[in-house]
Design an enzyme around this catalytic site. Sequence first.
Site, PDB file in Angstrom:
ATOM      1  N   ASP A  86      -6.761  -3.611  -7.389  1.00  0.00           N
ATOM      2  CA  ASP A  86      -7.537  -4.199  -6.084  1.00  0.00           C
ATOM      3  C   ASP A  86      -7.529  -5.671  -6.463  1.00  0.00           C
ATOM      4  OD1 ASP A  86      -8.184  -3.320  -3.529  1.00  0.00           O
ATOM      5  OD2 ASP A  86      -9.536  -4.605  -4.015  1.00  0.00           O
ATOM      6  N   ARG A 115      -7.703  11.030  -6.567  1.00  0.00           N
ATOM      7  CA  ARG A 115      -8.719  10.505  -6.189  1.00  0.00           C
ATOM      8  C   ARG A 115     -10.083  11.222  -6.331  1.00  0.00           C
ATOM      9  NH1 ARG A 115     -12.806   7.658  -4.366  1.00  0.00           N
ATOM     10  NH2 ARG A 115     -12.305   6.362  -2.594  1.00  0.00           N
ATOM     11  N   ARG A 164      -4.049   6.665   0.431  1.00  0.00           N
ATOM     12  CA  ARG A 164      -4.609   7.867   1.114  1.00  0.00           C
ATOM     13  C   ARG A 164      -3.794   8.705   1.952  1.00  0.00           C
ATOM     14  NH1 ARG A 164      -9.771   4.579   2.259  1.00  0.00           N
ATOM     15  NH2 ARG A 164      -8.189   3.346   3.025  1.00  0.00           N
ATOM     16  N   TYR A 189     -14.646 -12.246   0.504  1.00  0.00           N
ATOM     17  CA  TYR A 189     -15.539 -11.194   0.180  1.00  0.00           C
ATOM     18  C   TYR A 189     -16.564 -11.438  -0.863  1.00  0.00           C
ATOM     19  CZ  TYR A 189     -11.904  -8.352   1.982  1.00  0.00           C
ATOM     20  OH  TYR A 189     -10.975  -7.756   3.057  1.00  0.00           O
ATOM     21  N   ARG A 228       0.746  -1.401   0.115  1.00  0.00           N
ATOM     22  CA  ARG A 228       0.026   0.054  -0.106  1.00  0.00           C
ATOM     23  C   ARG A 228       0.882   1.330   0.009  1.00  0.00           C
ATOM     24  NH1 ARG A 228      -5.530  -0.044   1.712  1.00  0.00           N
ATOM     25  NH2 ARG A 228      -6.329  -1.867   0.875  1.00  0.00           N
TER      26      ARG A 228
HETATM   27  C1  LIG Z   1      -7.859  -7.486   1.280  1.00  0.00           C
HETATM   28  C2  LIG Z   1      -7.458  -6.574   0.245  1.00  0.00           C
HETATM   29  C3  LIG Z   1      -8.135  -5.636  -0.621  1.00  0.00           C
HETATM   30  N1  LIG Z   1      -7.187  -5.132  -1.405  1.00  0.00           N
HETATM   31  C4  LIG Z   1      -5.983  -5.585  -1.225  1.00  0.00           C
HETATM   32  C5  LIG Z   1      -6.011  -6.563  -0.414  1.00  0.00           C
HETATM   33  C6  LIG Z   1      -5.011  -7.762   0.403  1.00  0.00           C
HETATM   34  C7  LIG Z   1      -4.014  -6.942   0.939  1.00  0.00           C
HETATM   35  C8  LIG Z   1      -4.397  -6.568   2.441  1.00  0.00           C
HETATM   36  O1  LIG Z   1      -4.668  -7.043   3.297  1.00  0.00           O
HETATM   37  O2  LIG Z   1      -4.569  -5.198   2.616  1.00  0.00           O
HETATM   38  C9  LIG Z   1      -4.955  -5.169  -2.079  1.00  0.00           C
HETATM   39  C10 LIG Z   1      -4.842  -4.118  -2.537  1.00  0.00           C
HETATM   40  N2  LIG Z   1      -5.422  -2.997  -2.435  1.00  0.00           N
HETATM   41  C11 LIG Z   1      -4.885  -1.773  -3.073  1.00  0.00           C
HETATM   42  C12 LIG Z   1      -3.567  -2.482  -3.677  1.00  0.00           C
HETATM   43  C13 LIG Z   1      -2.861  -1.457  -4.440  1.00  0.00           C
HETATM   44  C14 LIG Z   1      -1.280  -1.679  -4.452  1.00  0.00           C
HETATM   45  C15 LIG Z   1      -0.393  -1.265  -3.210  1.00  0.00           C
HETATM   46  O3  LIG Z   1      -0.214  -0.043  -3.089  1.00  0.00           O
HETATM   47  O4  LIG Z   1       0.007  -2.157  -2.484  1.00  0.00           O
HETATM   48  C16 LIG Z   1      -3.262  -3.875  -3.282  1.00  0.00           C
HETATM   49  C17 LIG Z   1      -2.234  -4.744  -3.691  1.00  0.00           C
HETATM   50  C18 LIG Z   1      -5.139  -0.458  -3.216  1.00  0.00           C
HETATM   51  C19 LIG Z   1      -6.356  -0.019  -2.394  1.00  0.00           C
HETATM   52  N3  LIG Z   1      -7.585  -0.655  -2.190  1.00  0.00           N
HETATM   53  C20 LIG Z   1      -8.396   0.067  -1.534  1.00  0.00           C
HETATM   54  C21 LIG Z   1      -7.854   1.191  -1.200  1.00  0.00           C
HETATM   55  C22 LIG Z   1      -8.360   2.440  -0.783  1.00  0.00           C
HETATM   56  C23 LIG Z   1      -9.427   3.296  -1.893  1.00  0.00           C
HETATM   57  C24 LIG Z   1      -9.623   4.439  -1.555  1.00  0.00           C
HETATM   58  O5  LIG Z   1     -10.498   4.942  -0.898  1.00  0.00           O
HETATM   59  O6  LIG Z   1      -8.942   5.658  -1.942  1.00  0.00           O
HETATM   60  C25 LIG Z   1      -6.349   1.266  -1.971  1.00  0.00           C
HETATM   61  C26 LIG Z   1      -5.596   2.302  -2.130  1.00  0.00           C
HETATM   62  C27 LIG Z   1      -9.659  -0.282  -0.919  1.00  0.00           C
HETATM   63  C28 LIG Z   1      -9.831  -1.847  -0.584  1.00  0.00           C
HETATM   64  N4  LIG Z   1      -9.753  -2.753  -1.065  1.00  0.00           N
HETATM   65  C29 LIG Z   1      -9.762  -3.848   0.005  1.00  0.00           C
HETATM   66  C30 LIG Z   1     -10.375  -3.490   0.979  1.00  0.00           C
HETATM   67  C31 LIG Z   1     -10.739  -4.253   2.353  1.00  0.00           C
HETATM   68  C32 LIG Z   1     -10.422  -2.056   0.853  1.00  0.00           C
HETATM   69  C33 LIG Z   1     -11.095  -1.037   1.960  1.00  0.00           C
HETATM   70  C34 LIG Z   1     -10.123  -0.787   2.868  1.00  0.00           C
HETATM   71  C35 LIG Z   1      -9.407   0.711   2.615  1.00  0.00           C
HETATM   72  O7  LIG Z   1     -10.129   1.412   2.155  1.00  0.00           O
HETATM   73  O8  LIG Z   1      -8.332   0.727   3.019  1.00  0.00           O
HETATM   74  C36 LIG Z   1      -9.639  -5.449  -0.446  1.00  0.00           C
END
Ligand SMILES: Cc1c2[nH]c(c1CCC(=O)O)Cc1[nH]c(c(CCC(=O)O)c1C)Cc1[nH]c(c(CCC(=O)O)c1C)Cc1[nH]c(c(C)c1CCC(=O)O)C2
Length: 351
Positions: free
Chosen positions: A83, A46, A37, A159, A33
């Site tokens: 994602d 965004r 944000r 999910y 990540r």
């Molecule tokens: C479970 C999971 C998800 N997504 C991901 C996982 C596995 C890793 C982990 O355990 O964190 C993986 C993921 N999600 C994202 C990436 C991009 C690459 C990186 O920078 O690592 C990667 C590799 C961007 C993202 N994925 C998400 C965001 C936030 C989006 C935003 O509101 O701008 C980002 C940058 C959204 C997301 N996506 C997911 C959730 C549960 C959420 C909401 C939680 C949150 O908002 O932080 C599913």
Amino acid sequence: MNRSATSAAGAESRFLKALSGEVQTVPPVWLMRQAGRYLPEYRELRARAGSFLDLCYTPEFATEVTLQPIRRFALDAAILFSDILVVPHALGQEVRFVEGEGPRLDPVASLSEFARLREEIDLGFLAPVYETVARVRAALDPEVALIGFCGAPYTVATYMVGGRGGDEQAAARKLAYREPETFQALIDRLVEASVAHLLAQVRAGAQAVQVFDSWSGDLPPAEFARWSTEPIRAICAKVKAAAPEVKLIAFARGAGAKLADFAAAVPADAFGLATAENRIAARAAVPAGVALQGNVDPIALVAGGAALDAAVDGVLADLGHGPLIVNLGHGVRQETPPEHVAQMVARVRRG
Ligand SMILES: Cc1c2[nH]c(c1CCC(=O)O)Cc1[nH]c(c(CCC(=O)O)c1C)Cc1[nH]c(c(CCC(=O)O)c1C)Cc1[nH]c(c(C)c1CCC(=O)O)C2
């Protein structure tokens, strides 16, 4: 140096060297990540892009967001901005992200709902993702590697079945106990979809891929072996067979004492360690020459200062005698001051 003699595979990449089993005085560093944000430039883009999925599916925006942390920090690898839930989306499931809450899917909780999904992933639907990979690879310096990824079948299934995260993934776990054949069919479909999705990223320019299993650590050993180890083993074996040059990172978050069996079965080049893992035990559990990736506490990164330096030094001291990729134990938190990422990278580079 003659750069033209070096392919995009970046012979001088510290990150790829670690994945080939090299022990380095200065190990590579990137952060899960690392785009997101906590960066003001991410929040700004965004807001212009609309929804999170619009950001993921617009190559111009997704490329820019992937590169944002690379411009700021001396990281050894970029990770595609996307994602794990684009895979169920491309299987025909409705996926949306609710602001401030997280993902919401129309649950697939029965055989009849499962039957409505596509049998094969629609790679055409994900063309903007692969276009992003190609654009990012073209923009990166040769020594910065590009990582593609997917979610592990179990985590993605939690999910898909629950429709959302949380509640100890109880909806998926109940389905797995009550209707193991249905759950197995879902997992098998996700194995094939994940392999196709990873190989498309590799064809577009990803040099390594990471499989994220965020939730399997909660499973008892027998269920972990069936729903986490076996599908990840199958994905890695199939990707290696089709693209022997690609490097594989398997991250079963919170595997703990289950790591030894996991690492013995899964043909990955590196294993990710979550924050709470015992690093000494993990090194002993993983075959010699295989890299470990982790596991600075993301909350130490928020805190910064001497605590962050000590957390980085602990990883280097415990794991630096083997092939190592410095990372966090989970993703960067939103409240992280960006300067602390610079501090962490500088601490690793001290040598
Ligand atoms: C479970 C999971 C998800 N997504 C991901 C996982 C596995 C890793 C982990 O355990 O964190 C993986 C993921 N999600 C994202 C990436 C991009 C690459 C990186 O920078 O690592 C990667 C590799 C961007 C993202 N994925 C998400 C965001 C936030 C989006 C935003 O509101 O701008 C980002 C940058 C959204 C997301 N996506 C997911 C959730 C549960 C959420 C909401 C939680 C949150 O908002 O932080 C599913």
